[in-house]
Scaffold this motif. Structure first.
Motif, PDB file in Angstrom:
ATOM      1  N   UNK A  95      -0.314  -0.189  -8.874  1.00 20.73           N
ATOM      2  CA  UNK A  95      -0.037  -0.576  -7.491  1.00 20.73           C
ATOM      3  C   UNK A  95       1.453  -0.479  -7.212  1.00 20.73           C
ATOM      4  N   UNK A  96       1.794   0.182  -6.124  1.00 18.05           N
ATOM      5  CA  UNK A  96       3.176   0.223  -5.672  1.00 18.05           C
ATOM      6  C   UNK A  96       3.356  -0.702  -4.484  1.00 18.05           C
ATOM      7  N   UNK A  97       4.524  -1.303  -4.372  1.00 15.24           N
ATOM      8  CA  UNK A  97       4.796  -2.205  -3.253  1.00 15.24           C
ATOM      9  C   UNK A  97       6.294  -2.311  -3.044  1.00 15.24           C
ATOM     10  N   UNK A  98       6.691  -2.556  -1.805  1.00 17.46           N
ATOM     11  CA  UNK A  98       8.094  -2.817  -1.539  1.00 17.46           C
ATOM     12  C   UNK A  98       8.457  -4.171  -2.136  1.00 17.46           C
ATOM     13  N   UNK A  99       9.721  -4.352  -2.553  1.00 15.14           N
ATOM     14  CA  UNK A  99      10.103  -5.611  -3.205  1.00 15.14           C
ATOM     15  C   UNK A  99       9.804  -6.855  -2.383  1.00 15.14           C
ATOM     16  N   UNK A 129       9.340   2.542   0.705  1.00 15.58           N
ATOM     17  CA  UNK A 129       8.143   3.265   1.135  1.00 15.58           C
ATOM     18  C   UNK A 129       8.231   4.754   0.823  1.00 15.58           C
ATOM     19  N   UNK A 130       9.404   5.334   1.023  1.00 18.33           N
ATOM     20  CA  UNK A 130       9.553   6.772   0.767  1.00 18.33           C
ATOM     21  C   UNK A 130       9.284   7.096  -0.700  1.00 18.33           C
ATOM     22  N   UNK A 131       9.837   6.278  -1.607  1.00 19.23           N
ATOM     23  CA  UNK A 131       9.620   6.512  -3.034  1.00 19.23           C
ATOM     24  C   UNK A 131       8.155   6.286  -3.412  1.00 19.23           C
ATOM     25  N   UNK A 132       7.536   5.279  -2.821  1.00 20.58           N
ATOM     26  CA  UNK A 132       6.139   4.983  -3.153  1.00 20.58           C
ATOM     27  C   UNK A 132       5.208   6.091  -2.671  1.00 20.58           C
ATOM     28  N   UNK A 139       0.299  11.349  -8.034  1.00 26.15           N
ATOM     29  CA  UNK A 139      -0.757  10.740  -8.826  1.00 26.15           C
ATOM     30  C   UNK A 139      -0.300   9.654  -9.766  1.00 26.15           C
ATOM     31  N   UNK A 140       0.928   9.138  -9.583  1.00 30.08           N
ATOM     32  CA  UNK A 140       1.442   8.099 -10.473  1.00 30.08           C
ATOM     33  C   UNK A 140       0.994   6.702 -10.055  1.00 30.08           C
ATOM     34  N   UNK A 141       0.441   6.564  -8.845  1.00 32.86           N
ATOM     35  CA  UNK A 141      -0.046   5.277  -8.344  1.00 32.86           C
ATOM     36  C   UNK A 141      -1.460   5.447  -7.805  1.00 32.86           C
ATOM     37  N   UNK A 142      -2.248   4.373  -7.882  1.00 34.39           N
ATOM     38  CA  UNK A 142      -3.585   4.369  -7.288  1.00 34.39           C
ATOM     39  C   UNK A 142      -3.540   3.898  -5.834  1.00 34.39           C
ATOM     40  N   UNK A 143      -2.722   2.874  -5.576  1.00 27.58           N
ATOM     41  CA  UNK A 143      -2.570   2.286  -4.249  1.00 27.58           C
ATOM     42  C   UNK A 143      -1.102   1.959  -4.039  1.00 27.58           C
ATOM     43  N   UNK A 144      -0.713   1.848  -2.767  1.00 26.02           N
ATOM     44  CA  UNK A 144       0.649   1.401  -2.469  1.00 26.02           C
ATOM     45  C   UNK A 144       0.666   0.645  -1.159  1.00 26.02           C
ATOM     46  N   UNK A 145       1.451  -0.423  -1.129  1.00 25.95           N
ATOM     47  CA  UNK A 145       1.708  -1.169   0.094  1.00 25.95           C
ATOM     48  C   UNK A 145       3.021  -0.653   0.662  1.00 25.95           C
ATOM     49  N   UNK A 146       2.955  -0.058   1.844  1.00 24.13           N
ATOM     50  CA  UNK A 146       4.123   0.594   2.423  1.00 24.13           C
ATOM     51  C   UNK A 146       4.359   0.063   3.831  1.00 24.13           C
ATOM     52  N   UNK A 147       5.537   0.371   4.349  1.00 21.65           N
ATOM     53  CA  UNK A 147       5.904  -0.044   5.703  1.00 21.65           C
ATOM     54  C   UNK A 147       5.758   1.155   6.632  1.00 21.65           C
ATOM     55  N   UNK A 276      -5.659  10.928   0.018  1.00 23.47           N
ATOM     56  CA  UNK A 276      -6.883  11.279   0.752  1.00 23.47           C
ATOM     57  C   UNK A 276      -7.819  12.147  -0.072  1.00 23.47           C
ATOM     58  N   UNK A 277      -7.258  12.905  -1.015  1.00 26.37           N
ATOM     59  CA  UNK A 277      -8.072  13.876  -1.739  1.00 26.37           C
ATOM     60  C   UNK A 277      -8.663  13.322  -3.030  1.00 26.37           C
ATOM     61  N   UNK A 278      -8.294  12.108  -3.406  1.00 27.33           N
ATOM     62  CA  UNK A 278      -8.799  11.511  -4.649  1.00 27.33           C
ATOM     63  C   UNK A 278      -9.205  10.072  -4.364  1.00 27.33           C
ATOM     64  N   UNK A 279     -10.452   9.736  -4.652  1.00 29.13           N
ATOM     65  CA  UNK A 279     -10.903   8.362  -4.448  1.00 29.13           C
ATOM     66  C   UNK A 279     -10.269   7.458  -5.503  1.00 29.13           C
ATOM     67  N   UNK A 280      -9.738   6.302  -5.114  1.00 29.27           N
ATOM     68  CA  UNK A 280      -9.169   5.392  -6.118  1.00 29.27           C
ATOM     69  C   UNK A 280     -10.239   4.938  -7.101  1.00 29.27           C
TER      70      UNK A 280
END
Length: 294
Positions: A95-99, A129-132, A139-147, A276-280
């Motif tokens: 999971x990616x997220x902003x601090x 958000x840009x890095x995430x 493909x390094x993350x499954x999900x990310x919380x972005x702004x 969009x192209x890969x289901x988590x």
């Protein structure tokens, strides 16, 4: 009747060719033919009319084909269901997220997820958000919380809006209240205030600087370059004020004065994103559900 025999039968029925069917199921052609003959003996009926260069289904074969396909489909569904259950007993979610979200939103949700699925390892990566978005795309993350909105279009991502959060001004209680000391402060009132500013690439930095410029002034930066915890610490020490999310301010505890921004204020939209192209994976989808239902 063996499951493998049904696979071979369907392969021949769909290709109408024993050699091509054998290649399709990765078996030698004589072995495939022997298994088909064994199936016909078991059923007591021929399944194919065999003529040179022409393979057709008999009436018995026509009757068996939809049933065989259903059996194979049900078996595949059963395999997937079991694998998904296994994934919820062990595995990982990246999971990616902003601090600021790691400080405000995530702790309670991740605790609930860990309590329910203790075998799932949670790997959290902090970043802007840009890095995430870049990490999601490779493909390094499954999900990310972005702004939102994103600094650049990302057509390969699916985003679901999670929440719209107010921003507030935090300051040291020992320093003068920001602006005119009222119950709310305008962005324009931050002119002349010394700001503690996040590092470059931080979504909150870009939003705050843009809001100040929209009011016709450049922010006066007392300290810059920090992460969330550092910024809050600098504010507590009286080095300046900062614009932070309301959830972060609520969790920050004592030592901070929290002043809302007067209407229309400043807000940010948080979204949950995945490729969009890969289901988590199943575990990631379960975390996604918990975040959306929080």
């Amino acid at each position: 009747m063996q499951f493998q025999q049904l696979q071979y039968f369907v392969a021949v029925a769909e290709t109408r060719h024993f050699t091509r069917a054998a290649e399709l199921v990765h078996v030698a052609q004589p072995s495939l033919s022997q298994q088909i003959k064994a199936l016909e003996r078991e059923l007591g009926a021929d399944l194919f009319l065999r003529a040179r260069g022409n393979i057709t289904l008999t009436d018995a074969g026509e009757a068996l084909l939809p049933l065989a396909r259903r059996i194979l489909a049900d078996a595949d569904t059963a395999r997937q269901e079991v694998q998904e259950l296994v994934q919820l007993r062990r595995g990982r979610v990246r999971l990616g997220a902003t601090p600021s979200l790691c400080t405000g939103l995530l702790p309670d949700v991740l605790r609930a997820f860990h309590d329910r699925y203790p075998g799932i390892r949670l790997l959290v990566e902090e970043g802007g958000s840009r890095d995430l978005v870049r990490e999601l795309a490779r493909g390094a993350l499954d999900l990310a919380l972005i702004v939102l909105p994103l600094p650049a279009p990302a057509p390969a991502l699916t985003t679901v809006e999670l929440l719209r959060e107010d921003l507030v001004v935090v300051s040291s209680p020992e320093a003068a209240a920001p602006g005119r000391g009222g119950r709310a402060v305008r962005v324009a009132d931050l002119e002349g205030e010394r700001l503690v500013m996040f590092r470059h690439g931080y979504d909150l930095r870009e939003l705050t600087v843009a809001a100040c410029r929209a009011e016709g002034f450049e922010p006066d930066l007392a300290v810059e370059g920090g992460e969330m915890d550092a910024v809050l610490g600098f504010v507590r020490a009286g080095l300046g004020v900062a614009v932070v999310p309301r959830m972060v301010a609520a969790r920050a505890g004592r030592g901070l004065r929290v002043t809302p921004l007067a209407r229309p204020g400043l807000h940010r939209t948080i979204a949950l994103a995945h490729r969009s192209d890969v289901a988590p994976p199943r575990a990631a989808r379960e975390l996604q559900r918990m975040l959306l239902e929080r």
